[in-house]
Design an enzyme around this catalytic site. Structure first.
Site, PDB file in Angstrom:
ATOM      1  N   HIS A  20       0.832  -1.203   0.000  1.00  0.00           N
ATOM      2  CA  HIS A  20       0.000   0.000   0.000  1.00  0.00           C
ATOM      3  C   HIS A  20       0.875   1.265   0.000  1.00  0.00           C
ATOM      4  CE1 HIS A  20      -4.067  -1.821   0.736  1.00  0.00           C
ATOM      5  NE2 HIS A  20      -3.249  -2.854   0.927  1.00  0.00           N
ATOM      6  N   ASP A 118      -6.009   5.922   1.074  1.00  0.00           N
ATOM      7  CA  ASP A 118      -6.004   4.498   0.726  1.00  0.00           C
ATOM      8  C   ASP A 118      -7.424   3.925   0.725  1.00  0.00           C
ATOM      9  OD1 ASP A 118      -3.990   2.006   0.666  1.00  0.00           O
ATOM     10  OD2 ASP A 118      -5.794   1.446   1.790  1.00  0.00           O
ATOM     11  N   THR A 141      -5.259  -0.021  -4.533  1.00  0.00           N
ATOM     12  CA  THR A 141      -3.886  -0.536  -4.645  1.00  0.00           C
ATOM     13  C   THR A 141      -3.782  -1.855  -5.412  1.00  0.00           C
ATOM     14  OG1 THR A 141      -4.162  -1.550  -2.481  1.00  0.00           O
ATOM     15  CG2 THR A 141      -3.048   0.587  -2.538  1.00  0.00           C
ATOM     16  N   GLN A 362      13.909  -4.946  -5.527  1.00  0.00           N
ATOM     17  CA  GLN A 362      13.181  -5.785  -6.499  1.00  0.00           C
ATOM     18  C   GLN A 362      13.205  -5.212  -7.914  1.00  0.00           C
ATOM     19  OE1 GLN A 362       9.803  -8.232  -5.507  1.00  0.00           O
ATOM     20  NE2 GLN A 362       8.536  -7.100  -6.943  1.00  0.00           N
ATOM     21  N   TRP A 380      -0.046  -7.174  -6.404  1.00  0.00           N
ATOM     22  CA  TRP A 380      -0.293  -6.374  -7.601  1.00  0.00           C
ATOM     23  C   TRP A 380       0.906  -5.495  -7.989  1.00  0.00           C
ATOM     24  CZ3 TRP A 380      -2.700  -6.894 -11.763  1.00  0.00           C
ATOM     25  CH2 TRP A 380      -2.913  -5.810 -12.624  1.00  0.00           C
ATOM     26  N   ASN A 381       1.567  -4.915  -6.990  1.00  0.00           N
ATOM     27  CA  ASN A 381       2.711  -4.046  -7.322  1.00  0.00           C
ATOM     28  C   ASN A 381       3.802  -4.835  -8.027  1.00  0.00           C
ATOM     29  OD1 ASN A 381       1.976  -1.417  -5.879  1.00  0.00           O
ATOM     30  ND2 ASN A 381       1.665  -2.992  -4.317  1.00  0.00           N
ATOM     31  N   ASP A 401      -6.594 -10.657  -2.785  1.00  0.00           N
ATOM     32  CA  ASP A 401      -6.838 -10.340  -4.198  1.00  0.00           C
ATOM     33  C   ASP A 401      -6.010 -11.189  -5.161  1.00  0.00           C
ATOM     34  OD1 ASP A 401      -4.403  -9.342  -3.372  1.00  0.00           O
ATOM     35  OD2 ASP A 401      -4.535  -7.525  -4.569  1.00  0.00           O
TER      36      ASP A 401
END
Ligand code: UPG
Length: 428
Positions: A20, A118, A141, A362, A380-381, A401
């Site tokens: 987030h 958020d 997010t 990363q 997701w990121n 998710d």
């Protein structure tokens, strides 16, 4: 016009966890690059070390443009949380502390041009954002596909219970074999629905989703870390009012990628691990290494670590493997991996790969020519970062998710996902 009035001043209120915080700080950086002033409101205490380090690096990189303001969280009776997940506990605590915000916002020296918050805080913040004299935007997010699911949930509930005043029945018995969402060609199978939504007993995630679902129309706009070439059909369905009527503009602001301030120094990585990682990767041929990382909050069970080690060795590829033994990095202890794997297996692992427990760079790793594939949990990121770097991805979704984000991967053709379900890793 005075100079303070001419400045565009944006306040950001992120929630908990790197998944987030990262997109928030990357969006804030886009505003900073356009000369805006940023107030970063940080709920304190922060859950993980990775978050504290990142916040410090961000603020010290923009000393003249960013002001950090603390939101000192109230202490809640632990029985009110309805979850044991430390990051969800933080979501809940922030939601119960937002009454402290109006005085924080009114004490800012420059008037606000926008307030950005958020998604997990949507319901709690509405009474406050409705009284603000500036527009407010929500950062979603996860994937646009996940946004469709959340925003459509209350429509499904209402259709299943047309006479009920309560459109938040629990458990979510109205979810059948698949969820057909208007505007999306491919329905969401029941097996991809976040497991906590389907749980028969009320839990924190379920309440958050059901209470927020009919409020997605309230912000002045929604920012999603996605983009036309990846989720174009989904973004169009959202913006054309097909998914639900009355949504504000949904902006695909991705792909959000790591900024300069995110770089993990050699000293900040575990035992200076980044230095040795670069050296090891430099010695490998192009596309020959598999990078394995299940995000920053996936606690991997000890037996599972052993199985993963055996699987990676059997694949025959060289690998760079990031393992977290604890959900919150502050609780991570020195050593541990050799205890889990045993010295014989650990030696074999070391012959073929590099295994670390610390926080790694990363984006830098994904950009290294030696890295030819990424095994990831469906965060997701990480998915968006991988797509941006053009690295093929295999997702191994576990929770929340992650099955829906994995569908976005599969449907767009940028990678493949394991569909066998998440029995392997510890459930939260
Ligand atoms: N990261 C690093 N180094 C590490 C580990 C992670 O840089 O050693 C970064 C990574 O690049 C990414 C972020 O940390 O930017 C992790 O985010 P993400 O990939 O989304 O994973 P989670 O931290 O697991 O994210 C949570 C949920 C996930 C959800 C996401 C956004 O677990 O399911 O999609 O939040 O809502």
């Amino acid at each position: 016009m005075s100079s303070s009035e001419s400045v565009v001043h944006v306040a950001f209120l992120p929630s908990a966890g790197m998944g987030h915080l990262n997109p928030f700080l990357r969006i804030a950086t886009l505003f900073l690059r356009h000369g805006c002033k940023v107030t970063l409101i940080i709920p304190k205490p922060v859950v993980s070390l990775a978050e504290s380090n990142l916040i410090s690096r961000f603020c010290s990189s923009f000393p003249h443009q960013v002001t950090q303001v603390d939101l000192n969280l109230v202490t809640l009776d632990p029985t009110t949380h309805n979850t044991k997940d430390p990051f969800f506990i933080q979501f809940n605590t922030i939601s119960h502390s937002v009454h402290l915000l109006p005085s924080i916002l009114s004490s800012l020296s420059t008037p606000l041009s926008a307030f950005i918050y958020d998604v997990s805080l949507l319901s709690a913040l509405l009474p406050i954002t409705e009284k603000l004299s500036c527009p407010s935007y929500m950062v979603f997010t996860s994937a646009a596909r996940m946004l469709c699911f959340f925003a459509h949930l209350h429509v499904l509930a209402a259709a299943a219970n047309p006479c009920e005043e309560d459109t938040h029945p629990l458990p979510c018995s109205f979810i059948g074999d698949e969820v057909k969402i208007p505007g999306l060609a491919s329905p969401i199978p029941r097996s991809s629905v976040p497991p906590l939504i389907l749980q028969p007993s009320r839990n924190f995630f379920q309440s958050l989703a059901m209470e927020g679902s009919d409020k997605f129309t309230k912000p002045d706009g929604i920012f999603v870390n996605t983009f036309e070439e990846f989720e174009g059909e989904t973004l169009r369905a959202l913006n054309e009012g097909k998914v639900v009527k009355g949504l504000p503009p949904v902006y695909g602001v991705g792909p959000l990628i790591a900024c300069e301030f995110e770089k993990v120094d050699q000293e900040q990585g575990q035992e200076g691990c980044m230095g040795s990682i670069w050296e090891w990767l430099d010695g490998k041929s192009e596309g020959s290494v598999v990078y394995v990382c299940l995000g920053n909050r996936t606690e991997t069970r000890r037996e599972q670590i052993k199985d993963m080690a055996l699987g990676l060795l059997e694949s025959g590829y060289s690998f760079l493997w990031v393992v977290k033994l604890k959900m919150v990095d502050k609780e991570e202890e020195e050593g541990g991996l050799e205890d889990v794997l045993g010295s014989e297996l650990m030696n074999k692992v070391k012959e073929k790969g590099v295994v670390v427990k610390g926080f790694v760079d990363q984006m830098g790793i994904l950009g290294h020519p030696a890295v030819g594939g990424f095994v990831n949990h469906g965060g997701w990121n990480s998915i968006v970062e991988t797509v941006r770097q053009g690295v093929p991805i295999l997702t191994w979704p576990q929770h929340g998710d992650q099955k829906i984000t994995s569908e976005a991967v599969r449907l767009s053709g940028v990678g493949v996902c394991l569909r066998s379900g998440g029995g392997g890793l510890k459930n939260w």
